[in-house]
Design an enzyme around this catalytic site. Structure first.
Site, mmCIF file in Angstrom:
data_model
loop_
_atom_site.group_PDB
_atom_site.id
_atom_site.type_symbol
_atom_site.label_atom_id
_atom_site.label_comp_id
_atom_site.label_asym_id
_atom_site.label_seq_id
_atom_site.Cartn_x
_atom_site.Cartn_y
_atom_site.Cartn_z
ATOM 1 N N HIS A 1 63.869 75.737 114.708
ATOM 2 C CA HIS A 1 62.605 75.259 115.276
ATOM 3 C C HIS A 1 61.480 75.891 114.482
ATOM 4 O O HIS A 1 61.584 77.026 114.033
ATOM 5 C CB HIS A 1 62.515 75.669 116.759
ATOM 6 C CG HIS A 1 61.427 74.975 117.528
ATOM 7 N ND1 HIS A 1 60.091 75.142 117.261
ATOM 8 C CD2 HIS A 1 61.486 74.106 118.582
ATOM 9 C CE1 HIS A 1 59.379 74.423 118.099
ATOM 10 N NE2 HIS A 1 60.200 73.778 118.911
ATOM 11 N N GLU B 1 69.360 73.433 118.664
ATOM 12 C CA GLU B 1 68.002 72.911 118.655
ATOM 13 C C GLU B 1 67.784 71.957 117.472
ATOM 14 O O GLU B 1 68.072 72.285 116.328
ATOM 15 C CB GLU B 1 67.001 74.072 118.577
ATOM 16 C CG GLU B 1 65.558 73.678 118.313
ATOM 17 C CD GLU B 1 64.926 72.954 119.469
ATOM 18 O OE1 GLU B 1 64.175 71.985 119.222
ATOM 19 O OE2 GLU B 1 65.187 73.338 120.631
ATOM 20 N N ASP C 1 70.713 69.036 120.895
ATOM 21 C CA ASP C 1 69.930 68.558 122.038
ATOM 22 C C ASP C 1 69.224 67.249 121.695
ATOM 23 O O ASP C 1 69.112 66.345 122.505
ATOM 24 C CB ASP C 1 68.933 69.616 122.517
ATOM 25 C CG ASP C 1 67.974 70.082 121.426
ATOM 26 O OD1 ASP C 1 68.157 69.713 120.247
ATOM 27 O OD2 ASP C 1 67.027 70.836 121.752
ATOM 28 N N HIS C 2 68.767 67.151 120.448
ATOM 29 C CA HIS C 2 68.110 65.935 119.954
ATOM 30 C C HIS C 2 67.992 66.061 118.450
ATOM 31 O O HIS C 2 68.355 67.085 117.869
ATOM 32 C CB HIS C 2 66.722 65.745 120.593
ATOM 33 C CG HIS C 2 65.784 66.903 120.369
ATOM 34 N ND1 HIS C 2 65.005 67.030 119.236
ATOM 35 C CD2 HIS C 2 65.522 67.999 121.124
ATOM 36 C CE1 HIS C 2 64.296 68.136 119.311
ATOM 37 N NE2 HIS C 2 64.593 68.751 120.447
ATOM 38 N N THR D 1 64.206 68.934 124.010
ATOM 39 C CA THR D 1 65.289 69.779 124.502
ATOM 40 C C THR D 1 65.614 69.496 125.962
ATOM 41 O O THR D 1 66.784 69.389 126.342
ATOM 42 C CB THR D 1 64.922 71.266 124.330
ATOM 43 O OG1 THR D 1 64.787 71.544 122.933
ATOM 44 C CG2 THR D 1 65.986 72.163 124.923
#
Length: 653
Positions: A460, A288, A512-513, A328
């Site tokens: 996160h 994440e 994911d990013h 995501t």
């Protein structure tokens, strides 16, 4: 004193004063957000003037739309009952709820901006749908009781101000004739209708400075604009070319000696490899919000990824890889479909997303089992529906009372005995990895290789994790979450290395990013740079791939390293092929980027195209005075073809 005239027939006094308060509140939000991003925005005097002038325009439209229920009520409520108990109860209740929504929006704008550096957008719409995760995240990230108390206090203060303006008194004392009610009704509703029909939110995006765009917008108006435009039609909003010509350009870029196209209608092709196929287990850890800049390999000096940095020296390391998006679900789309980001929401979040030809389809053709692991509830962001609809088994920490539990493939809930810590987004990464190892032990006994897609959550907000694991306190910020994620992966690889199946297992570790993709420009390419490493692949324990490439290229490259022959419907390509043209395909919900060499083309709505020159280290961008049309055909070809083939069902199995 009331701001507006006190004529006895002014039944709409409350509406006018309410709209004035709304305009004032919007001005304060815009002013504070401007100060918050002052250095990054780099606005000059003219741009500041434009922000507030155009912002007032959007604020007036938003206030008019917000006033619609009130003006309908005041128009139709019988004059003889004005000022009655029923009238007062309804009016006070309506005003309180409306002001509370404004107060909520006031605080939410700042928390949303802090996370995404923008006004409300598609993400805010998604968050409204997934209230359980979001409310818990807010509760763990911010002092929720204090926030609620502040919103109530702010609401009561504004009601008190309306009282001091005598807005309630005049409204309840009014005895207007119908024509006197019809005039303000027609004025306000007319403005509202004009905005709904003719004022798109993208009018704020006619300037190149992304911060100026976002500051100009009104948060509430942006929210409903995003809700209405969840998916954008490429043909209606973007520069198009002849479909066959665009398809031909894409096919030409994919043509290789070992590639044979199946037909002339799409990009379906057979990729032939003459080597001996390897069939190891494949475990992908999708981290994440993990920017390349977190790692020492890419210049970080905080030593927050010691294990991943050590692993990078023992892996196939992609040093110049860029994500396709900022969320995501966009990363999942790229990693499973190997497709450029189509405008609007990710395919993962759409309804017609089952039965697609995915990376999992290739693994299935090689007799692999396929499982998606998530430490939270896979109902969020439609993940379970997407993965199950494309042949994956599900292992998550989901509740059993939500849609998405009755899925066509097997769903397993991570048992309580494996859970030692959790926050709003799910269980900690250590517990998730333990569930993966437990499942891998079972899978390894089935005498068939397995492919596991893991989506982590610990990195996160609220950045909380089990105490005593690392030297940064839980909940103290992003650096701690990154270091904990690194720690959890080290423990996972360590435990896996003790298993009999480890020697024949390849680990793909990718983000994911990035942690933050916001910048001054529509697409800040430096904030799409992510790491990827392929670990434990025989004969490739220290290899660097320095070519510019995209998230969509990871699996075609892995399949080459495994010497697989397979059918492909992917836009991603084998980076190691000598004919590969280095390029990246970053996008947002509306902007569609194409990076080649030191140039980046961006397609955006209203059929706009512009180019940027990029520094050699990809850290700086400068908008070209005149768009470089040399890269326009391929920019169009990738995105138009991806959109067309998906809408036509050509990407189905």
């Amino acid at each position: 004193m009331n701001i507006f005239y006190k004529k006895p027939q002014n039944r709409f006094a409350l509406i006018w004063n309410f709209m004035f308060l709304m305009l004032f509140l919007s001005f304060i939000v815009r002013l504070l957000l401007m100060f918050y991003c002052w250095k990054k925005a780099d606005l000059n005097v003219i741009e500041i003037f434009q922000v507030f002038l155009k912002g007032l325009f959007f604020d007036i439209g938003t206030a008019s739309l917000f006033a619609i229920p009130g003006i309908i009520y005041f128009l139709l409520f019988p004059v003889k009952y004005i000022g009655s108990k029923v009238d007062k109860i309804l009016v006070y209740t309506g005003v309180f709820l409306s002001l509370f929504i404004l107060s909520f929006s006031f605080f939410a704008e700042f928390t949303f901006w802090d996370e995404f550096q923008s006004r409300f957008n598609f993400i805010a719409v998604d968050y409204l749908i997934y209230t359980y995760e979001v409310v818990n995240n807010i509760n763990e990230s911010y002092p929720l009781p204090l926030l609620i108390a502040s919103m109530i206090l702010m609401t009561l203060t504004m009601m008190w101000l309306l009282g001091k303006m005598k807005a309630f008194k005049i409204t309840f004392a009014a005895r207007p004739i119908f024509i006197n009610k019809l005039i303000p009704f027609a004025l306000i509703s007319g403005i509202a209708i004009l905005f709904m029909a003719f004022v798109p939110n993208r009018w704020a995006e006619t300037v190149s400075n992304r911060y100026e765009q976002e500051l100009t917008k009104n948060g509430i108006y942006s929210f409903f604009a995003a809700y209405r435009q969840n998916e954008l039609s490429y043909d209606n909003f973007y520069i198009s070319a002849d479909e066959k010509k665009s398809l031909g350009l894409v096919r030409q870029s994919m043509q290789r000696k070992n590639v044979q196209f199946v037909n002339n209608e799409d990009i379906t092709r057979f990729v032939k490899d003459s080597g001996t196929e390897l069939h190891p287990n494949v475990i992908m850890i999708t981290i994440e919000s993990f920017s390349a800049s977190f790692m020492q390999h890419f210049g970080n000096d905080k030593a927050i990824t010691p294990f991943l940095d050590s692993l990078a020296d023992r892996s196939v390391l992609f040093t110049n890889l860029y994500a396709t998006g900022t969320r995501t679900v966009r990363g999942m789309e790229a990693l499973t479909l190997a497709i450029p980001p189509t405008p609007g929401n990710s395919i993962v979040r759409r309804t017609d997303n089952g039965g697609l030809y995915t990376v999992g389809s290739v693994f299935q053709s090689k007799n692999y089992s396929r499982t998606f692991f998530y430490g939270g509830d896979g109902y969020f962001d439609n993940m379970n529906d997407y993965f199950s609809g494309n042949g994956f088994d599900i292992v998550d920490r989901g509740r059993t009372d939500l849609p998405g539990d009755e899925l066509p493939t097997k769903r397993t809930m991570i048992p309580d005995e494996l859970v030692h810590f959790k926050n709003a987004w799910g269980i900690d990464d250590e517990d998730l990895f333990d569930a993966v190892i437990q499942q891998a032990d079972v899978q390894s006994k089935q005498w068939k290789p397995f492919y596991n897609f893991i989506m982590t959550t610990s990195n996160h907000k609220p950045y909380t994790y089990p105490t005593g694991k690392i030297d940064i306190p839980s909940g103290s910020g992003r650096d701690g979450a990154v270091k904990y994620t690194d720690y959890a992966i080290r423990k996972f690889i360590g435990k896996a290395s003790q298993k009999s199946w480890f020697k024949n297992t390849v680990f793909v570790i990718v983000a994911d990013h990035c942690a933050s993709s916001a910048g001054k420009d529509a697409i800040d390419i430096s904030k799409y740079h992510i790491p990827c490493m392929i670990y434990n692949l025989p004969d490739f324990n220290n290899m660097k791939i320095n070519k510019l490439c995209s998230q969509i290229d990871i699996y075609p490259t892995l399949f080459h390293l495994l010497h697989w022959s397979y059918t492909s419907k992917f836009f991603g390509e084998d980076v190691l092929d000598n004919a590969f043209v280095p390029r990246a395909l970053p996008g947002s919900y509306q902007e569609l980027g194409y990076v080649v060499g030191q140039k980046m083309g961006i397609l955006s709505p209203v059929k706009n195209f512009e180019t940027y020159s990029i520094s050699t280290d990809f850290e700086k961008e400068k908008k070209d005075a005149k768009a470089d049309n040399n890269i326009l055909p391929m920019n169009i070809a990738y995105y138009q073809t991806a959109y067309d083939l998906y809408k036509k069902g050509a990407l189905k199995q």
